[in-house]
Design an enzyme around this catalytic site. Sequence first.
Site, PDB file in Angstrom:
ATOM      1  N   HIS A 123       0.805  -1.221   0.000  1.00 12.35           N
ATOM      2  CA  HIS A 123       0.000   0.000   0.000  1.00 12.35           C
ATOM      3  C   HIS A 123       0.844   1.281   0.000  1.00 12.35           C
ATOM      4  CE1 HIS A 123       1.184  -0.072   4.180  1.00 12.35           C
ATOM      5  NE2 HIS A 123       0.687   1.152   4.323  1.00 12.35           N
ATOM      6  N   HIS A 154       1.756   6.969  -0.076  1.00 10.25           N
ATOM      7  CA  HIS A 154       0.874   6.096   0.703  1.00 10.25           C
ATOM      8  C   HIS A 154      -0.470   6.022  -0.021  1.00 10.25           C
ATOM      9  CE1 HIS A 154      -1.601   4.620   3.997  1.00 10.25           C
ATOM     10  NE2 HIS A 154      -0.477   4.295   4.629  1.00 10.25           N
TER      11      HIS A 154
END
Length: 164
Positions: free
Chosen positions: A70, A85
């Site tokens: 992620h 992110h």
Amino acid sequence: MFKKLFSKTDNNTKLSLIAPLDGEVLSLEEVPDPVFAEKMMGDGMAIKPSGSTVYSPIQGKVMQVFPTKHAIGLQAENGAEILIHIGLETVNLKGEGFEVFVKEGDSVKVGDKLVQFDMQIIEQKAASTITPIIITNTADMGEIKKTEKKQVVAGQDEVMVVDK
């Protein structure tokens, strides 16, 4: 197609970060997560993506690919450390919906494909698709100038300039 990354003036190196995603530009203060909004991880900005591919915003090195896919940590040639992110609370997806195209230690240039993600999975199972782009070592950097554009195109639009 891609912009020049560094310019030197008066012994000062400026790093230009190019949009890693297509989408709407947000300030960190608009990110609905206090870790980012309160700049606990560093300064930067965020993009609410309209596309599902993350490209390298800099020339540098892949320092970290998170096990849950992620997030990616990059280091620019001027020492700036950048965290991308993807989405909020996406660590909980444990990699579902993410395909990574790089590994730790890889050299990257602007526009190299880093990650592709399934927007529907993130929209359904995570808190948000908003993607913070953070300079994690802001204490080591100089001024960070952020774009005033409201929409950006990956690989084309400058989103930040970081002084060393």
